[in-house]
Motif scaffolding. Structure first.
Motif: not given
Length: 52
Positions: A1-20
């Motif tokens: 997994m490259d750095d860009l993909e890792r950042q995308r996944r972290l952003r998705l996880e963060r956004d999911a937490l903010l919507d909870t």
């Protein structure tokens, strides 16, 4: 997994937490569930539910 993909996944996880939402009774993070076929948020600590 490259750095860009890792950042995308972290952003998705963060956004999911903010919507909870947090439980209004005990302030724990709520989890999505179904009650009688209706989607709701439910607190895993105290069991309080609120509409999704």
């Amino acid at each position: 997994m490259d750095d860009l993909e890792r950042q995308r996944r972290l952003r998705l996880e963060r956004d999911a937490l903010l919507d909870t939402p947090n439980c209004l009774a005990c302030l724990h993070r709520m989890e999505p569930t179904d009650v009688d076929g209706v989607p709701v948020w439910q607190c895993p600590e105290c069991g309080t539910t609120q509409p999704a």
